[in-house]
Design an enzyme around this catalytic site. Structure first.
Site, mmCIF file in Angstrom:
data_model
loop_
_atom_site.group_PDB
_atom_site.id
_atom_site.type_symbol
_atom_site.label_atom_id
_atom_site.label_comp_id
_atom_site.label_asym_id
_atom_site.label_seq_id
_atom_site.Cartn_x
_atom_site.Cartn_y
_atom_site.Cartn_z
ATOM 1 N N ILE A 104 13.352 15.194 46.754
ATOM 2 C CA ILE A 104 14.191 14.022 46.520
ATOM 3 C C ILE A 104 14.755 14.088 45.101
ATOM 4 O O ILE A 104 14.101 14.584 44.186
ATOM 5 C CB ILE A 104 13.389 12.718 46.759
ATOM 6 C CG1 ILE A 104 14.271 11.470 46.569
ATOM 7 C CG2 ILE A 104 12.142 12.655 45.910
ATOM 8 C CD1 ILE A 104 13.595 10.159 46.994
ATOM 9 N N CYS A 105 15.966 13.593 44.937
ATOM 10 C CA CYS A 105 16.623 13.494 43.635
ATOM 11 C C CYS A 105 16.739 14.869 42.981
ATOM 12 O O CYS A 105 17.240 15.811 43.584
ATOM 13 C CB CYS A 105 15.861 12.500 42.758
ATOM 14 S SG CYS A 105 16.649 12.111 41.181
ATOM 15 N N GLY A 106 16.241 15.038 41.767
ATOM 16 C CA GLY A 106 16.378 16.291 41.047
ATOM 17 C C GLY A 106 15.746 17.475 41.734
ATOM 18 O O GLY A 106 16.147 18.622 41.503
ATOM 19 N N THR A 108 16.142 18.315 44.652
ATOM 20 C CA THR A 108 17.131 18.969 45.509
ATOM 21 C C THR A 108 17.860 20.081 44.751
ATOM 22 O O THR A 108 18.308 21.049 45.366
ATOM 23 C CB THR A 108 18.158 17.963 46.074
ATOM 24 O OG1 THR A 108 18.884 17.350 44.994
ATOM 25 C CG2 THR A 108 17.469 16.883 46.892
ATOM 26 N N ALA A 155 16.794 14.136 49.863
ATOM 27 C CA ALA A 155 17.129 12.715 49.760
ATOM 28 C C ALA A 155 17.655 12.396 48.372
ATOM 29 O O ALA A 155 17.395 13.116 47.406
ATOM 30 C CB ALA A 155 15.906 11.854 50.065
#
Length: 200
Positions: A104-106, A108, A155
């Site tokens: 999720i977030c960074g 990714t 995400a």
């Protein structure tokens, strides 16, 4: 016991993994209560400090975990994902072992750098955020809060509930009707979901 490994590193985002960890470790409403657990893993066992200033100490190191003995690797975002190459490598090892990875977030960006998003549908905080990684999967980007494709969950930072729903669905933690009720309560903020959960 099905063990889900939660990655810990400096500056991790407190809000991004909470629903995942609570749902996995709490047997309430689960299809097979008590068969899942969360274990934390770091590069070392040294404590890390989250964005919220909470100190957390990994229970295991990456070198102590055999991906084939894991059910999933969960990678939260952090203030910076630069320097998290050990977990980029870990994502590759888990994937090579046929074990799901959720970022999720960074995180990714790490999955993109690993090449794991080159041929999978995926999302992130924004399409533009992934471009500097040099990955080859831009055509597979989806404007959605969370996406699952071929064992990889991605995400956006603002979608911890959607992230959790994808994790729960992939792992089969809840019966479909229970997961629908959970989503009704936490995703749609509909109190009727609480009563639907209570009936299961």
């Amino acid at each position: 016991m099905h063990t889900v490994h939660l990655a810990l590193y400096e500056g991790l985002a407190d809000w991004e993994y909470g629903y995942v960890a609570a749902g996995i470790n709490n047997p309430e409403f689960q299809r097979a209560p008590g068969t899942f657990e969360i274990r934390t893993v770091g590069v070392t066992r040294d404590s890390v400090t989250t964005i919220g200033g909470v100190q957390m100490t990994p229970g295991l190191t990456l070198g102590e975990v055999d991906p084939t003995q894991s059910t999933m690797l969960v990678l939260p975002g952090a203030q910076s994902w630069d320097g998290n190459d050990p977990f980029v490598d870990a994502a590759l090892r888990w994937n090579a072992a046929g074990v799901p990875v959720a970022g999720i977030c960074g995180a990714t960006l790490g999955l993109a750098r690993a090449g794991l998003l080159d041929h999978r549908r995926h999302t992130s905080n924004a399409r533009e955020q992934l471009a500097p990684t040099g990955y080859q999967g831009a055509e597979h980007y989806v404007d959605a809060p969370a996406v699952t494709d071929d064992g990889i969950i991605t995400a956006a930072a603002v979608a911890p509930v959607e992230f959790a729903r994808e994790v729960f669905a992939l792992l089969g933690i809840y019966e479909p009707a229970v997961l629908d009720a959970w989503w009704q309560l936490y995703g749609k903020k509909d109190p009727a979901g609480f009563y639907a959960l209570a009936e299961n």
